[in-house]
Design an enzyme around this catalytic site. Structure first.
Site, PDB file in Angstrom:
ATOM      1  N   ASP A   1       0.605  -1.130   0.066  1.00 54.34           N
ATOM      2  CA  ASP A   1      -0.027  -0.009  -0.095  1.00 54.34           C
ATOM      3  C   ASP A   1       0.924   1.369   0.005  1.00 54.34           C
ATOM      4  O   ASP A   1       0.266   2.357  -0.303  1.00 54.34           O
ATOM      5  CB  ASP A   1      -1.067  -0.030   1.329  1.00 54.34           C
ATOM      6  CG  ASP A   1      -2.117  -0.760   1.414  1.00 54.34           C
ATOM      7  OD1 ASP A   1      -2.439  -1.168   0.212  1.00 54.34           O
ATOM      8  OD2 ASP A   1      -2.332  -1.406   2.366  1.00 54.34           O
TER       9      ASP A   1
HETATM   10  O1  IFM Z   1      -1.226  -5.471   1.619  1.00 52.70           O
HETATM   11  C1  IFM Z   1      -1.526  -4.582   2.472  1.00 52.70           C
HETATM   12  C2  IFM Z   1      -2.755  -4.969   3.008  1.00 52.70           C
HETATM   13  O2  IFM Z   1      -3.884  -4.857   2.235  1.00 52.70           O
HETATM   14  C3  IFM Z   1      -2.818  -3.818   4.225  1.00 52.70           C
HETATM   15  N1  IFM Z   1      -1.751  -3.710   5.277  1.00 52.70           N
HETATM   16  C4  IFM Z   1      -0.636  -3.439   4.634  1.00 52.70           C
HETATM   17  C5  IFM Z   1      -0.310  -4.584   3.529  1.00 52.70           C
HETATM   18  C6  IFM Z   1       1.043  -4.260   3.036  1.00 52.70           C
HETATM   19  O3  IFM Z   1       1.108  -2.714   2.589  1.00 52.70           O
END
Ligand code: IFM
Length: 784
Positions: free
Chosen positions: A474
């Site tokens: 993200d």
């Molecule tokens: O992949 C994401 C997830 O959707 C939400 N928490 C952080 C992860 C890595 O950025």
């Protein structure tokens, strides 16, 4: 230092002191009504949706920490002293304390001056309420005259408005009491109510928070408890609470049980009828027995006996249990994800289904359908949805026209394929599911096809997948407006997804589609190899200016984990490259507490990289150990036959291994956390964000399906282990399509992988067949 231990027999984690470094929590409920209970009784409840149906409040970042909660106060009428079995909020030093977190229930027990107070919290029979079963025992040798106060603080349903529009919320709050039931509801709402009830004779009650607590006081010294009685307050505004005072006279050695029920009713006239059978302590205990049976059945569909006790503990109990919690709540509600704004993640929930597929495939299918309904007709998907309304969303405000995450839709393919392999329910592929415009529908296969098409139609300058707002990571926000940033990771995930479609088409004998997906895979694989191989590993991405991330040319972020593991998972790397990728990860990213996401960490904010550079060095996605990524490395190592390495990675992040250094680790040792501060951070080894992480599902997949090698296929059960060479074998029980497979793996020659013979019920077979539901079979797998 230790704060507790695993009680293997009872399948509980026993916390032995209340001052854990962070609140060590548990979940009650099974995805409808439920909540969080900490080891001192802190936490909150919600119904179906923690944002839109919050039942009780919690003060995040509060000092003292972890307040409020579901509190039982015990008061000695003669001395006026009062305390809580769970230590908080009064914080009276107890003569003994324990908290036992089990699957779906928590028991807090405290002793003070010869009185033992025990309270068990759980949601019975998936009802819309929770039971607090309280037991008092007088071991003092003389009679005791006591009072029990049960207390919780209501929230306005909309948990955001509850904090944002305090004037409105305080003007509309109504509390009522009738025949042992306190109801709380906003003035304008005529049907719903939160409620708190008891079958005991109520000495006094409060429905108003300020009256119970008193001005300028806290939950630690409520005026009602101090004075030895509530004020029978009927709340017509201000803040809502449910509080009961019950008088209890106990002879020496006498025990007394009582039940309190906290819940949410869509029809408040039906509360009395709904709860009546649970108000008796005996009936409540029967419900707890049923709950334990539910969890035994849930976890009993897979159990293993390996030479590693901690692995057994996790595969058989704790990892399976955590998978159900992530399946229920995605990344929506924990002590770190506050149940505000974020909703259920599409990519997250799709991955979460993988962790429960072997035991509740029908429920997984229902969740997959909800996710497919969040897909746009062009194939991409919303980033999240809210469970109460089914509405989708993209999270924060759009940053640019690429208002989509490049990976969300692709995970749907992995989830559907896993479901079909587990169940053989090929008819599902033909089911019509609406797209999120709610007027167009397509078969499940159409949805999956469009998911691949979206990525194929959104490629960048290197002919690989555009990054969009971000990919799985993200915080890699590379698109600053030009729409040129690309994700190598998403491109590899696309390869994996395309190959899964090829596999499915082969089984369905759909040659034409199979050829199409093979072509899509080949094209992407070639594009990745010609643009993104960096000599010793794969680059991770290209930013909007075409600059690579994860290259030896970079000063920071030279190498990232995900483009190495997914090069294997997506079959992008040939043998030589695969070997180099694995070695590079071990050399640059591996550490005592797990594999870090990338190295070296960015050391200052860089707007061309985005969120990842907002984190300090060695934190979260910026060089922290982001545990979700570690099982992908375990699986990669098993795909290359390296059982020793896969198991080494498995053990490094196993929470049970941190039980003895919990002071450093800080978070619960019975579930995976999302991240551990990485090797470049001065607080290397500190864990955070426990419970809701893709780590749960993927460790379940890595350990059971790849290390132990037991996995479902369309027309058979596969047992193809990749284990440490020193293991002489292991045993497992797996229920597959209703039949029981008792599996024994023998490894007489000490190899990591490779099978020389499989026998089923004594006869040699090429593959392990699907048997009739209800039958039991013995499988012996001889390794090479
Ligand atoms: O992949 C994401 C997830 O959707 C939400 N928490 C952080 C992860 C890595 O950025």
């Amino acid at each position: 230092m230790r704060y507790g231990y695993f009680d293997k027999k009872k399948k509980e984690y026993a916390v032995t002191r209340p001052d854990t470094p962070t609140p060590w929590i548990n979940y009650i409920g099974s995805g409808n009504y439920g909540g969080i209970v900490s080891n001192t009784g802190g936490g909150y409840s919600f119904h179906k949706d923690p944002q839109n149906r919050r039942v009780t409040r919690y003060r995040y970042n509060s000092i003292p920490m972890d307040r409020p909660g579901r509190y039982i106060y015990i008061r000695n009428k003669n001395s006026g002293e009062y305390w809580n079995p769970g230590y908080q909020p009064v914080q009276r030093k107890l003569d003994s304390y324990s908290c036992r977190h089990g699957m779906g229930y928590t028991v807090l027990s405290g002793e003070y001056q010869g009185v033992i107070g025990e309270v068990t919290y759980f949601v019975p029979d998936d009802k819309n309420f929770e039971i607090w079963h309280v037991k008092l025992s007088n071991t003092y040798g003389i009679a005791q005259s006591l009072q029990v106060f049960a207390y919780s603080e209501f929230s306005f349903w909309d948990a955001i408005l509850d904090q944002q529009n305090v004037d409105w919320v305080q003007q509309i709050n109504q509390g009522r009491f009738d025949d042992g039931i306190i109801t709380y509801y906003p003035y304008h709402v005529s049907d719903n109510a939160a409620f708190f009830a008891t079958g005991e004779k109520v000495s006094s009650f409060d429905t108003n928070l300020e009256t119970f607590i008193g001005k300028y006081r806290s939950e630690g010294n409520p005026i009602a408890v101090e004075q030895g009685g509530c004020s029978n307050s009927i709340s017509r505004r201000m803040n809502g609470a449910g509080a009961f005072c019950i008088d209890v006279d106990l002879k020496s050695d006498e025990e007394r049980e009582m039940v309190f029920i906290l819940g949410f009713a869509e029809d408040r006239t039906a509360i009395k009828e709904d709860i009546k059978e649970y108000l008796s302590p005996g009936k409540a205990k029967e419900a707890l027995t049923r709950l334990k049976k539910y969890w035994d059945d849930y976890t009993g569909r897979l159990s293993v006996e390996t030479p590693d006790e901690d692995m057994n503990l996790f595969v058989n109990v704790w990892n399976q249990y955590q998978c159900k919690t992530t399946f229920n709540w995605s990344r929506f509600v924990s002590l770190y994800q506050l149940g505000l704004g974020r909703g259920m993640g599409i990519r997250d929930s799709a991955q979460d289904t993988l962790g429960v597929m072997h035991t509740i495939p029908e429920e997984a299918k229902q969740l997959i359908i909800k996710l497919l309904k969040c897909q746009f007709t062009d194939g991409r998907a919303y980033h999240l949805f809210f469970p109460l309304t089914g509405e989708g969303g993209q999270g924060d405000a759009p940053v640019n026209k690429f208002d989509w995450y490049s990976d969300d839709h692709l995970w749907l393919i992995l989830a559907v394929n896993a479901y079909v392999k587990e169940t053989g329910d090929f008819a599902f592929l033909k089911e019509l599911i609406l797209y999120n415009d709610r007027s167009t529908s397509g078969t499940v296969l159409n949805h999956l096809d469009m998911a691949l098409e979206f990525t194929r139609n959104n490629k960048g300058p290197h002919n690989i997948a555009l990054a969009g707002r971000a990919d799985w990571n993200d915080t890699l926000n590379l698109d600053t407006g030009k729409g040129a940033a690309e994700s190598v990771f998403t491109s590899m995930l696309y390869c994996r997804a395309a190959l899964e479609m090829v596999e499915l088409c082969e089984y369905l004998k759909n040659k034409e589609q199979g050829i199409k997906y093979t072509g899509m895979y080949e094209e992407m694989k070639n594009a990745i190899n010609s643009s993104s191989w960096d000599g010793e590993w794969y680059k991770r991405a290209f930013d909007d200016n075409g600059e690579p991330l994860g290259s030896k040319e970079n000063k920071f972020g030279k190498i990232f984990i995900n483009s190495q593991s997914w090069a294997i998972l997506g079959k992008v790397a040939d043998c030589d490259k695969a070997d180099k990728c694995m070695k590079s990860v071990d050399r640059y990213l591996n550490s005592k507490y797990g594999i870090v996401t990338m190295y070296p960490s960015y050391n200052e904010y860089d707007e061309t990289k985005g969120g990842v550079t907002t984190y300090p060095v060695g934190t979260k996605e910026n060089g922290g150990i982001f545990l979700h990524t570690n099982p992908w490395m375990m699986i990669s190592e098993t795909l290359l036959g390296n059982g020793d390495k896969a198991f080494e990675y498995y053990r490094r992040i196993l929470p049970a291994k941190r039980n003895d250094d919990a002071e450093l680790y800080e978070v619960e040792p019975y579930v995976y956390c999302q991240n551990i501060l990485g090797k470049e951070n001065p607080q290397f080894g500190v864990g955070r964000n426990s419970w809701l992480s893709g780590t749960a599902a993927w460790n379940m997949v890595a350990s059971s399906q790849h290390i132990l090698g037991i996995r479902a296929n369309y027309d058979c059960l596969i047992v193809d282990p990749c284990i440490p060479a020193e293991w002489q074998g292991f045993k497992a029980k797996r229920v597959f399509r209703g039949a029981v497979y008792n599996i024994e793996v023998q490894n007489p020659n000490g190899v990591c992988s490779g099978i020389s013979k499989i026998t089923v019920d004594g006869a040699e077979v090429a593959k392990i067949p699907v048997f009739e539901a209800g039958t039991t079979h013995s499988v012996v797998v001889l390794m090479k």
